[in-house]
Design a protein around this motif. Structure first.
Motif, PDB file in Angstrom:
ATOM      1  N   VAL A  56      14.045  61.330 -13.186  1.00 38.03           N
ATOM      2  CA  VAL A  56      14.778  60.599 -12.451  1.00 38.03           C
ATOM      3  C   VAL A  56      15.826  59.932 -13.081  1.00 38.03           C
ATOM      4  CG1 VAL A  56      13.937  61.592 -10.273  1.00 38.03           C
ATOM      5  CG2 VAL A  56      13.694  59.246 -10.991  1.00 38.03           C
ATOM      6  N   HIS A  57      16.855  59.583 -12.902  1.00 39.82           N
ATOM      7  CA  HIS A  57      17.893  58.708 -13.296  1.00 39.82           C
ATOM      8  C   HIS A  57      17.990  57.497 -12.623  1.00 39.82           C
ATOM      9  CE1 HIS A  57      19.657  62.865 -14.454  1.00 39.82           C
ATOM     10  NE2 HIS A  57      19.590  62.160 -15.811  1.00 39.82           N
ATOM     11  N   ARG A  58      17.615  57.395 -11.351  1.00 41.17           N
ATOM     12  CA  ARG A  58      17.616  56.122 -10.709  1.00 41.17           C
ATOM     13  C   ARG A  58      16.671  56.321  -9.406  1.00 41.17           C
ATOM     14  NH1 ARG A  58      22.980  57.722  -9.777  1.00 41.17           N
ATOM     15  NH2 ARG A  58      23.701  58.268  -7.741  1.00 41.17           N
ATOM     16  N   PHE A  59      16.529  55.376  -8.647  1.00 36.80           N
ATOM     17  CA  PHE A  59      15.668  55.400  -7.120  1.00 36.80           C
ATOM     18  C   PHE A  59      16.410  54.986  -6.256  1.00 36.80           C
ATOM     19  CE2 PHE A  59      12.839  54.814 -11.031  1.00 36.80           C
ATOM     20  CZ  PHE A  59      11.929  55.795 -10.605  1.00 36.80           C
ATOM     21  N   ILE A 109       8.231  71.250 -14.157  1.00 35.19           N
ATOM     22  CA  ILE A 109       9.186  70.092 -13.207  1.00 35.19           C
ATOM     23  C   ILE A 109      10.134  69.756 -14.273  1.00 35.19           C
ATOM     24  CG2 ILE A 109       9.338  68.038 -11.876  1.00 35.19           C
ATOM     25  CD1 ILE A 109       6.414  68.157 -11.319  1.00 35.19           C
ATOM     26  N   ARG A 110      10.128  69.388 -15.368  1.00 32.68           N
ATOM     27  CA  ARG A 110      11.201  69.069 -16.133  1.00 32.68           C
ATOM     28  C   ARG A 110      12.376  69.970 -16.378  1.00 32.68           C
ATOM     29  NH1 ARG A 110      12.718  65.120 -19.785  1.00 32.68           N
ATOM     30  NH2 ARG A 110      10.650  64.192 -19.465  1.00 32.68           N
ATOM     31  N   ARG A 111      11.710  71.419 -16.476  1.00 32.22           N
ATOM     32  CA  ARG A 111      12.538  72.345 -16.608  1.00 32.22           C
ATOM     33  C   ARG A 111      13.469  72.781 -15.518  1.00 32.22           C
ATOM     34  NH1 ARG A 111      13.131  77.854 -15.221  1.00 32.22           N
ATOM     35  NH2 ARG A 111      11.462  77.773 -13.953  1.00 32.22           N
ATOM     36  N   LEU A 112      12.776  72.727 -14.083  1.00 30.62           N
ATOM     37  CA  LEU A 112      13.486  72.945 -12.867  1.00 30.62           C
ATOM     38  C   LEU A 112      14.488  71.866 -12.621  1.00 30.62           C
ATOM     39  CD1 LEU A 112      10.689  74.428 -11.079  1.00 30.62           C
ATOM     40  CD2 LEU A 112      12.601  75.519 -11.503  1.00 30.62           C
ATOM     41  N   LEU A 113      14.192  70.655 -12.991  1.00 31.99           N
ATOM     42  CA  LEU A 113      15.178  69.532 -12.360  1.00 31.99           C
ATOM     43  C   LEU A 113      16.199  69.345 -13.616  1.00 31.99           C
ATOM     44  CD1 LEU A 113      12.645  66.756 -11.218  1.00 31.99           C
ATOM     45  CD2 LEU A 113      13.869  68.535  -9.880  1.00 31.99           C
ATOM     46  N   ARG A 114      16.378  69.853 -14.602  1.00 35.57           N
ATOM     47  CA  ARG A 114      17.356  69.918 -15.589  1.00 35.57           C
ATOM     48  C   ARG A 114      18.459  71.073 -15.270  1.00 35.57           C
ATOM     49  NH1 ARG A 114      16.257  66.300 -19.689  1.00 35.57           N
ATOM     50  NH2 ARG A 114      15.195  64.748 -19.037  1.00 35.57           N
ATOM     51  N   LEU A 115      18.082  72.030 -14.365  1.00 32.24           N
ATOM     52  CA  LEU A 115      18.852  73.024 -14.228  1.00 32.24           C
ATOM     53  C   LEU A 115      20.286  72.454 -13.189  1.00 32.24           C
ATOM     54  CD1 LEU A 115      16.394  75.939 -13.125  1.00 32.24           C
ATOM     55  CD2 LEU A 115      17.601  75.428 -15.551  1.00 32.24           C
ATOM     56  N   THR A 116      21.313  73.008 -13.664  1.00 33.64           N
ATOM     57  CA  THR A 116      22.622  72.502 -12.990  1.00 33.64           C
ATOM     58  C   THR A 116      22.440  73.110 -11.398  1.00 33.64           C
ATOM     59  OG1 THR A 116      23.784  72.342 -15.007  1.00 33.64           O
ATOM     60  CG2 THR A 116      24.917  72.361 -12.957  1.00 33.64           C
ATOM     61  N   SER A 117      21.940  74.284 -11.633  1.00 31.90           N
ATOM     62  CA  SER A 117      21.955  75.143 -10.255  1.00 31.90           C
ATOM     63  C   SER A 117      20.905  74.335  -9.279  1.00 31.90           C
ATOM     64  CB  SER A 117      21.635  76.417 -10.310  1.00 31.90           C
ATOM     65  OG  SER A 117      20.272  76.336 -10.936  1.00 31.90           O
ATOM     66  N   VAL A 118      20.135  73.412  -9.703  1.00 35.75           N
ATOM     67  CA  VAL A 118      19.219  72.861  -8.729  1.00 35.75           C
ATOM     68  C   VAL A 118      19.830  71.317  -8.075  1.00 35.75           C
ATOM     69  CG1 VAL A 118      17.074  71.462  -8.230  1.00 35.75           C
ATOM     70  CG2 VAL A 118      17.031  73.629  -9.825  1.00 35.75           C
ATOM     71  N   GLU A 120      26.128  62.633  -5.938  1.00 38.27           N
ATOM     72  CA  GLU A 120      27.824  62.961  -6.363  1.00 38.27           C
ATOM     73  C   GLU A 120      27.973  62.820  -7.534  1.00 38.27           C
ATOM     74  OE1 GLU A 120      30.416  61.199  -3.835  1.00 38.27           O
ATOM     75  OE2 GLU A 120      29.321  62.033  -1.888  1.00 38.27           O
ATOM     76  N   ASP A 121      27.414  61.946  -8.378  1.00 35.86           N
ATOM     77  CA  ASP A 121      28.071  61.852  -9.833  1.00 35.86           C
ATOM     78  C   ASP A 121      27.024  62.944 -10.810  1.00 35.86           C
ATOM     79  OD1 ASP A 121      25.378  60.894  -9.414  1.00 35.86           O
ATOM     80  OD2 ASP A 121      25.660  58.747 -10.259  1.00 35.86           O
ATOM     81  N   GLY A 122      26.269  63.753 -10.138  1.00 38.92           N
ATOM     82  CA  GLY A 122      25.303  64.674 -10.669  1.00 38.92           C
ATOM     83  C   GLY A 122      23.988  64.464 -11.335  1.00 38.92           C
ATOM     84  N   LEU A 123      23.706  63.128 -11.149  1.00 37.44           N
ATOM     85  CA  LEU A 123      22.586  62.109 -11.651  1.00 37.44           C
ATOM     86  C   LEU A 123      21.378  62.546 -10.534  1.00 37.44           C
ATOM     87  CD1 LEU A 123      23.626  59.121 -13.297  1.00 37.44           C
ATOM     88  CD2 LEU A 123      23.236  61.078 -14.598  1.00 37.44           C
ATOM     89  N   LEU A 124      20.038  62.510 -10.954  1.00 33.04           N
ATOM     90  CA  LEU A 124      18.938  62.869 -10.095  1.00 33.04           C
ATOM     91  C   LEU A 124      18.552  61.364  -9.595  1.00 33.04           C
ATOM     92  CD1 LEU A 124      17.107  65.378 -12.208  1.00 33.04           C
ATOM     93  CD2 LEU A 124      18.300  65.848 -10.179  1.00 33.04           C
ATOM     94  N   VAL A 125      18.222  61.437  -8.153  1.00 35.21           N
ATOM     95  CA  VAL A 125      17.840  60.267  -7.603  1.00 35.21           C
ATOM     96  C   VAL A 125      16.444  60.438  -7.060  1.00 35.21           C
ATOM     97  CG1 VAL A 125      18.408  58.442  -5.638  1.00 35.21           C
ATOM     98  CG2 VAL A 125      20.381  59.619  -7.002  1.00 35.21           C
ATOM     99  N   GLY A 126      15.508  59.694  -7.349  1.00 38.65           N
ATOM    100  CA  GLY A 126      14.085  59.782  -6.938  1.00 38.65           C
ATOM    101  C   GLY A 126      13.981  59.038  -5.368  1.00 38.65           C
ATOM    102  N   HIS A 127      13.369  59.648  -4.458  1.00 37.03           N
ATOM    103  CA  HIS A 127      12.947  59.385  -3.167  1.00 37.03           C
ATOM    104  C   HIS A 127      11.663  59.238  -3.004  1.00 37.03           C
ATOM    105  CE1 HIS A 127      17.366  59.494  -1.637  1.00 37.03           C
ATOM    106  NE2 HIS A 127      17.384  60.393  -2.601  1.00 37.03           N
ATOM    107  N   SER A 128      11.268  58.384  -1.931  1.00 36.35           N
ATOM    108  CA  SER A 128       9.886  58.363  -1.528  1.00 36.35           C
ATOM    109  C   SER A 128      10.032  58.854   0.037  1.00 36.35           C
ATOM    110  CB  SER A 128       9.125  57.158  -1.574  1.00 36.35           C
ATOM    111  OG  SER A 128       7.859  57.108  -1.082  1.00 36.35           O
ATOM    112  N   MET A 129       9.814  60.186   0.227  1.00 31.84           N
ATOM    113  CA  MET A 129       9.897  60.484   1.540  1.00 31.84           C
ATOM    114  C   MET A 129       8.929  60.185   2.305  1.00 31.84           C
ATOM    115  SD  MET A 129      13.077  61.573   1.607  1.00 31.84           S
ATOM    116  CE  MET A 129      13.124  61.949   3.129  1.00 31.84           C
TER     117      MET A 129
END
Length: 626
Positions: free
Chosen positions: A347-350, A321-330, A368-377
């Motif tokens: 993730v960087h924030r929630f 999971i870490r490998r995939l989420l660290r890709l800029t293309s994702v 938009e800042d490029g950081l990963l946001v975690g959601h509980s869908m």
């Protein structure tokens, strides 16, 4: 018949190897000394997935290729691979640079060693000739045999030079199976206009995935541009990357030069496609759900004319999971199954404090800042469904409502968070019997000999207990997470794994003494009440409830819902109060069948709900709401 082990078995294998080769289509090499059976099974599963054509390689904007041109992959330490592979979409193995390029047995060992660190990263197999700036000086027949062996090793992509003979190209295309071919042309001076026509001409049958033009500059890193050929059924995509090596860090000046050069190449060598990213759906290997959802979502994106793409990616560990989420293309990912909790540390924030408090996320999106946001869908979907049912309407909303969450796990905590967010007056919770630990990962780079900054005790069986945080790298990690983050290292947390070492205090202490990047796995007891609400130990308390508006069925105990203390009160409560019953787990949990005793012949809770004319929201309905 070969002996069960020892020299006789090895001799029998050597004698039979030519026959094995004649009757086999693929080779699955195992690195010498690799005794990790679980990892080997996973590697074999990936090979089978590739040979069946189920693996997808995303090559679009902001995808990066790491070129490996070392004399031997066996000599590169593990921490160097982990550092070099960060953010890499595809690894290109320069076979011509290997000292053992034409020894198939040793070449298989090189690929096996490299695969140990890839965590599913696709492999591009390249044999670059001297004519095209490489080191391979053997005959074209030997070149063809090497490419065929690469296909037998199950590589995802294969580089084929367009300057070789047409018969060689035809032979490779015929043998390629599901391997994608990269038709390449390397010009050591300036890119020639006729290169595109030359590549298109030799790959006239449309079997080529990409074309590659390489410009080698006199100063700065070489740059490559991969572009799609306008052929039917070929997905658009291109790739630009600086050519750098795992034994060297890329300094700031080189990164700046590469970025400027990449921008120039994009304008001059590429027909820019719309900015599109990949959105993988990550789930366990045995689940068909990721592939089904990926097909649906990808079809919707195409209907909308979007350049984004959705694909299924089976994962078995947090490292994948870490490998995939660290890709800029994702641009984001959806998480299915047990790894929803593992993604918290990535993730960087929630989206909201409740999403973090739930202790699990099932969707990650890049802001938009490029950081990963975690959601509980799952939480959001349950909120939306309950609102649609009118349970939050009226002047007082849900302030008079009562909800019960039966079971635990990430689904149970998400359901608690949903009912609290809706403003339910009371949220009752009966946890499952899952291990009540929150697991998270901390990355500490001790390469420079810095102090870790935490004190530990050794009398906790096979783990180290954090007694305090006194500064150093750990305090810096905590400061980066924020004051309220559950990812802060706290006294009482247990260190259970460091860089894959676990099972004994000695193994953990040994890793802490090394000056290298440390991947530290910690566990923390989870409050049984979850994000909030009232913990219920005995369901006899249901008899006193004046109402029950929502009953959420989360992950049950191993003995089923009927094994919960006071479970005999469930059926009369459902019949009397007629709550909306919501299933959250898919596939629905299978209740253990009792052959005798008080649970014998008991219907499932879903059957009870139907028999009592309760509204039942099935798991699949909620799943698609997500």
């Amino acid at each position: 018949r070969a002996a069960a082990g020892g020299a006789a078995a090895r001799e029998a294998y050597v004698g039979r190897r030519p026959a094995y080769r004649r009757c086999s289509d693929f080779v699955f090499p195992v690195a010498l000394g690799d005794l990790d059976v679980e990892a080997l099974c996973l590697g074999l599963a990936r090979l089978l997935r590739q040979t069946l054509g189920w693996s997808k390689v995303h090559l679009g904007p902001d995808t990066f290729v790491l070129q490996v041109d070392v004399p031997s992959c066996l000599q590169v330490p593990g921490h160097a691979w982990r550092e070099a592979l960060e953010g890499i979409d595809v690894v290109e193995l320069r076979v011509d640079c290997l000292a053992s390029a034409q020894d198939e047995t040793q070449l298989a060992q090189e690929v096996a060693q490299l695969r140990r660190f890839l965590n599913g990263t696709p492999l591009l197999f390249t044999v670059r000739s001297v004519l095209q700036g490489g080191s391979f000086a053997a005959s074209e027949a030997e070149y063809l045999e090497l490419l065929r062996f690469g296909i037998r090793l199950g590589v995802e992509m294969l580089d084929v030079e367009c300057t070789v003979g047409q018969a060689t190209i035809d032979a490779v295309v015929k043998a390629r199976g599901t391997t994608r071919i990269v038709g390449s042309f390397h010009e050591l001076r300036e890119p020639m206009p006729e290169a595109e026509e030359q590549i298109a001409g030799v790959f006239k049958r449309g079997h080529q995935a990409l074309r590659r033009l390489v410009l080698r500059r006199q100063r700065g890193p070489a740059l490559a541009a991969l572009e799609p050929l306008p052929l039917p059924g070929v997905r658009a995509g291109w790739d630009l990357r600086p050519l750098w090596r795992p034994q060297h860090r890329v300094d700031a000046a080189l990164e700046a030069a590469a970025a400027a050069g990449a921008a120039y190449c994009r304008k001059t060598l590429s027909s820019l496609t719309p900015a599109g990213r990949q959105f993988p759906i990550l789930g366990p290997w045995r689940s068909e759900m990721p592939m089904m959802l990926a097909n649906i979502c990808d079809g919707v994106l195409k209907e909308l004319g979007s350049a984004h793409r959705c694909l299924a990616e089976p994962v078995a560990s947090e490292m994948e999971i870490r490998r995939l989420l660290r890709l800029t293309s994702v641009g984001g990912a959806m998480l299915i199954g047990p790894l929803k909790q593992e993604a918290l540390s990535l993730v960087h924030r929630f989206e909201t404090p409740l999403a973090e408090a739930a202790g699990a996320i099932d969707c990650v999106a890049r802001g938009e800042d490029g950081l990963l946001v975690g959601h509980s869908m799952e939480r959001q979907a349950l909120c939306a469904r309950i609102r649609d049912l009118g349970l939050c309407s009226g002047p007082h909303g849900a302030s008079g409502r009562i909800g019960l969450v039966l079971g635990g796990g990430p689904s149970g905590r998400s359901a608690q968070a949903a009912l609290l967010e809706l403003g339910f007056a009371r949220v009752l919770h009966v946890p499952g019997d899952e291990e009540h630990f929150f697991s998270y990962l901390v990355m500490l780079d001790k390469s420079g000999g810095e102090k870790l900054g935490f004190d530990v005790s050794h009398d906790n069986r096979d783990s180290l207990r954090v007694e305090g945080v006194s500064g150093g790298l750990t305090a810096a990690w905590n400061d980066a997470q924020g004051p309220a983050s559950i990812l802060r290292v706290r006294p009482g947390d247990l260190i259970v794994d460091i860089n894959g070492a676990s099972g004994s205090v000695g193994a953990l202490v040994g890793q802490l003494g090394l000056d290298q990047p440390l991947s530290v796995r910690l566990r923390r007891p989870i409050d049984a009440s979850g994000p909030g609400g009232e913990a219920v130990a005995d369901l006899a308390a249901l008899a006193a409830l004046p109402a029950l508006d929502v009953l959420v069925l989360a992950e049950p105990p191993s003995g089923g819902y009927h094994s919960i203390t006071g479970a005999q009160w469930l059926q009369p409560t459902i019949s009397r109060l007629k709550p909306v019953v919501v299933e959250t787990t898919w596939p629905p949990p299978v209740e253990p069948v009792a052959t005798e005793g008080p649970h014998f012949g008991k219907p499932s809770l879903a059957e009870m709900a139907r028999a009592s004319d309760c509204l039942l929201v099935e798991a699949m309905e909620l799943f698609f709401e997500r």
